[in-house]
Design a protein around this motif. Structure first.
Motif, PDB file in Angstrom:
ATOM      1  N   GLY A 192      -3.678   9.784  -3.922  1.00 24.01           N
ATOM      2  CA  GLY A 192      -3.042   9.912  -2.499  1.00 24.01           C
ATOM      3  C   GLY A 192      -1.599   9.568  -2.994  1.00 24.01           C
ATOM      4  O   GLY A 192      -1.291   8.519  -3.497  1.00 24.01           O
ATOM      5  N   GLY A 193      -0.733  10.330  -2.925  1.00 21.10           N
ATOM      6  CA  GLY A 193       0.818  10.290  -3.039  1.00 21.10           C
ATOM      7  C   GLY A 193       1.172   9.088  -2.553  1.00 21.10           C
ATOM      8  O   GLY A 193       2.108   8.263  -2.989  1.00 21.10           O
ATOM      9  N   ALA A 194       1.089   8.799  -1.190  1.00 17.64           N
ATOM     10  CA  ALA A 194       1.774   7.821  -0.443  1.00 17.64           C
ATOM     11  C   ALA A 194       1.134   6.361  -1.087  1.00 17.64           C
ATOM     12  O   ALA A 194       2.003   5.584  -1.480  1.00 17.64           O
ATOM     13  CB  ALA A 194       1.385   7.665   0.865  1.00 17.64           C
ATOM     14  N   ALA A 195      -0.141   6.269  -1.414  1.00 17.93           N
ATOM     15  CA  ALA A 195      -0.613   5.008  -1.926  1.00 17.93           C
ATOM     16  C   ALA A 195      -0.186   4.794  -3.350  1.00 17.93           C
ATOM     17  O   ALA A 195       0.087   3.820  -3.751  1.00 17.93           O
ATOM     18  CB  ALA A 195      -2.185   5.108  -2.050  1.00 17.93           C
ATOM     19  N   PHE A 196      -0.075   6.139  -4.233  1.00 16.68           N
ATOM     20  CA  PHE A 196       0.266   5.662  -5.518  1.00 16.68           C
ATOM     21  C   PHE A 196       1.845   5.369  -5.466  1.00 16.68           C
ATOM     22  O   PHE A 196       2.414   4.442  -6.198  1.00 16.68           O
ATOM     23  CB  PHE A 196       0.307   6.992  -6.014  1.00 16.68           C
ATOM     24  N   LEU A 197       2.815   5.776  -4.631  1.00 19.24           N
ATOM     25  CA  LEU A 197       4.179   5.570  -4.791  1.00 19.24           C
ATOM     26  C   LEU A 197       4.341   4.217  -4.233  1.00 19.24           C
ATOM     27  O   LEU A 197       5.526   3.698  -4.521  1.00 19.24           O
ATOM     28  CB  LEU A 197       4.767   6.886  -3.999  1.00 19.24           C
ATOM     29  N   MET A 198       3.673   3.465  -3.356  1.00 17.21           N
ATOM     30  CA  MET A 198       3.728   2.248  -3.086  1.00 17.21           C
ATOM     31  C   MET A 198       3.878   1.131  -4.015  1.00 17.21           C
ATOM     32  O   MET A 198       4.707   0.379  -4.030  1.00 17.21           O
ATOM     33  CB  MET A 198       2.874   1.790  -1.876  1.00 17.21           C
ATOM     34  N   ASN A 199       2.867   1.711  -5.069  1.00 20.40           N
ATOM     35  CA  ASN A 199       3.176   0.522  -6.377  1.00 20.40           C
ATOM     36  C   ASN A 199       3.570   1.175  -7.649  1.00 20.40           C
ATOM     37  O   ASN A 199       3.561   0.152  -8.692  1.00 20.40           O
ATOM     38  CB  ASN A 199       1.559   0.251  -6.584  1.00 20.40           C
ATOM     39  N   ALA A 200       3.927   2.497  -7.709  1.00 18.76           N
ATOM     40  CA  ALA A 200       4.079   3.021  -9.075  1.00 18.76           C
ATOM     41  C   ALA A 200       5.367   2.523  -9.486  1.00 18.76           C
ATOM     42  O   ALA A 200       5.671   2.281 -10.793  1.00 18.76           O
ATOM     43  CB  ALA A 200       4.402   4.338  -8.816  1.00 18.76           C
ATOM     44  N   LYS A 201       6.529   2.288  -8.692  1.00 19.62           N
ATOM     45  CA  LYS A 201       7.732   1.961  -9.124  1.00 19.62           C
ATOM     46  C   LYS A 201       7.811   0.801  -9.890  1.00 19.62           C
ATOM     47  O   LYS A 201       8.209   0.277 -10.792  1.00 19.62           O
ATOM     48  CB  LYS A 201       8.805   1.984  -8.081  1.00 19.62           C
ATOM     49  N   GLN A 202       7.093  -0.331  -9.102  1.00 23.87           N
ATOM     50  CA  GLN A 202       7.054  -1.684  -9.548  1.00 23.87           C
ATOM     51  C   GLN A 202       6.176  -1.832 -10.832  1.00 23.87           C
ATOM     52  O   GLN A 202       6.673  -2.581 -11.743  1.00 23.87           O
ATOM     53  CB  GLN A 202       6.408  -2.601  -8.333  1.00 23.87           C
TER      54      GLN A 202
END
Length: 341
Positions: A269-279
């Motif tokens: 899921g894109g939204a779920a991935f982007l929530m933690n990917a940057k950190q």
């Protein structure tokens, strides 16, 4: 009267007795007074005095301040010590003197037989009673008047006898004195031999003690150097072990981070991935930049600094030797040369 052997028949009891009454110095029957030595042997007093004077040439007369002297018994070589009275301090053997008196009385009562006195070979009935000085042989009066010695110079037999007997006694005294000097040298050599053995044992003990001390010093030094190597070994291995622990902790953190990143990468899921990917990316970048741990230098494990050169000590050990001693002194003061002369 002449009491020499031959007056009695060979093998007779009196002849056996006569042999026991002969002085070993003058080879004559003991003359009064007879002296008895501490070793129980007997000598004529004059013969004992001659031997004593020969062995103690600087001894003065009886009653002087000289302390005394010593000589050796000619029969058994026992050393006889005398006081300031010299030979006159020895005890008289009255028993032997009485035996000699009885023996002489017995011999004087026996008639002389033909053949008991040396007889002339040329004149069988003539006794040898003079001495030919020219030919140096005993002879008889008939040989001097009519025989082979009529043109020779002769002398009374007793006079020549006494002269040669005195000369022989002097030679015997000289030999006895020479024997005493030889015995003195032998005693000195024996003492030197014993002293050499004792000094050698002392030198061996001292040498062993010095080498034992040197060995103990080497052992002590070896133990000290081994302690230093062990200390360096402990320090280096402790540092390396600490580095290993640090690297293991970093590896464990990096492995957990990799695990987390892999799980995040599997998110669809894109939204779920982007929530933690940057950190997560930021954490991985910081972990890759900031985890700089210490490293060991090249050759850190080498122990070459603790190498010891023993070549100079080896050479010194090989060069070990005894200290140069002074030239030995002469132990003999010419006594042997004097004795040979």
């Amino acid at each position: 009267m002449d009491f020499q052997g031959g007056i009695l028949q060979d093998g007779s009891p009196m002849e056996s007795l006569e042999k026991q009454l002969i002085c070993p110095i003058c080879l004559e029957m003991f003359s009064k007074p007879v002296v008895i030595l501490p070793c129980q042997h007997n000598l004529c007093r004059k013969c004992a005095n001659d031997v004593f004077q020969a062995a103690n040439p600087y001894w003065q007369s009886r009653g002087s301040l000289i302390s005394g002297g010593r000589f050796r018994c000619p029969s058994c070589r026992h050393e006889v010590l005398l006081d300031r009275h010299g030979v006159y301090g020895l005890q008289r053997n009255l028993l032997v003197e009485n035996i000699i008196d009885i023996y002489k009385q017995e011999c004087s009562s026996r008639p002389l037989k033909k053949g008991e006195h040396p007889m002339c070979k040329e004149h069988e009935d003539e006794r040898i009673n003079i001495y030919c000085v020219t030919c140096e042989v005993p002879t008889c009066s008939m040989c001097k008047v009519f025989g082979a010695h009529k043109d020779c110079e002769v002398a009374p037999l007793q006079t020549v006898f006494q002269g040669q007997k005195t000369e022989l006694n002097n030679c015997i005294s000289m030999l006895v004195a020479g024997n005493d000097r030889i015995q003195t040298i032998i005693s000195q050599l024996e003492d030197s031999c014993q002293s050499t053995e004792e000094n050698s044992e002392a030198a061996k003990r001292e040498l062993c003690a010095r080498f034992d001390a040197l060995a103990a010093l080497l052992e002590e030094k070896k133990a000290e150097l081994l302690r230093r190597i062990s200390q360096e070994q402990a320090d280096k291995t402790a540092f390396i072990q600490s580095l290993i622990c640090q690297y293991k902790e970093q590896l464990e953190k990096s492995s957990r981070l990799v695990e987390t990143a892999v799980q995040a990468a599997e998110e669809t899921g894109g939204a779920a991935f982007l929530m933690n990917a940057k950190q997560l990316i930021k954490t991985i970048v910081e972990a890759s930049k900031g985890g700089r741990l210490d490293k060991i230098e090249q050759g850190y494990e080498s122990m070459d600094a603790f190498s010891v050169s023993l070549e100079h000590l080896t050479e010194a050990v090989h060069a070990l030797d005894f200290d140069p001693a002074e030239e030995d002194e002469e132990y003999f003061d010419g006594e042997e040369e004097e004795m040979e002369e």
